[in-house]
Scaffold this active site. Sequence first.
Site: not given
Ligand code: PAF
Length: 278
Positions: A31, A33-35, A38, A152, A186, A188-189
């Site tokens: 989504m 806001a790469l860190h 990612h 996650d 890590l 994004s929040r």
């Molecule tokens: O983990 C995330 O950033 C999101 O839940 C995903 C997998 C990109 C789906 O929107």
Amino acid sequence: MKTQLIDTIQALHDYKTTLKPEDSIGLVPTMGALHAGHLSLIQKSKAQNTHTIVSIFVNPTQFGPKEDFNQYPRDLQKDLFLCSTNGVDAVFAPTIAQMYPHSDTITLAPPKNLGYVFEGFIREGHFSGVLTIVLKLLHLIAPNRAYFGQKDAQQLLLIQRLSHDLFLPVQIIPCPTQRDTDGLALSSRNIYLSPQERQIALKIPATLEAIKQKIQEGQTQSAALLAIGKQMLQGLDIEYFAICDHHLSPLDTIQKDGTIVLVAAKVGKTRLIDNLWI
Ligand code: PAF
């Protein structure tokens, strides 16, 4: 290396026609806001595929009405720069209208046991939104492999089930959680945390580390481990703290290679999740 920005579904189809049959695609869905978390998925994808595509899409259907969809950090230029410097071939960043052409749309329902506990219980509709967008991305991009973080945990388990139950021709690759030097997973929040809140938040990785240590010393009883953890997490607003198997059923005794310790807690207004895969 310049990363190609693809912002329409048609442009994505055009891009795919430039690939050769022997090429392989690794997809890193994000989504934005790469860190560094990612970036570790990107590195893994680059090592295993000829082409890496990062999708950047803040998916509205996975946010509840009281969640931070509008505030969620967005900086496409910075993300594109990070993708270029990390050798990403293409970024797919579609609009909401492209991904959801009808407001009354088809959505996926997660399985009852795995999908409606923990995150699925607290964040109503969240996994329906996640599974729907991930299926759309997998369908449009048709990657050989797709990369998801173990941070996650429940999302990862559900996406593995999605791929399995719908016979999707993609390999789902789990990637270990990346941590800051102070141990915080890590996310994004994390930018929402004040320095004082961050100090409190550090009790989460410290607790998971202590549990790991106790298990290594031979403790196998979940009740004893949870009691130690609850002491350490004092001062945090705990939403759940549990020891489960990979179906997210609570475990009384730790199973080697089949246990996850899950925690979700609020520090101020920021919700944090973390876990330990054993
Ligand atoms: O983990 C995330 O950033 C999101 O839940 C995903 C997998 C990109 C789906 O929107």
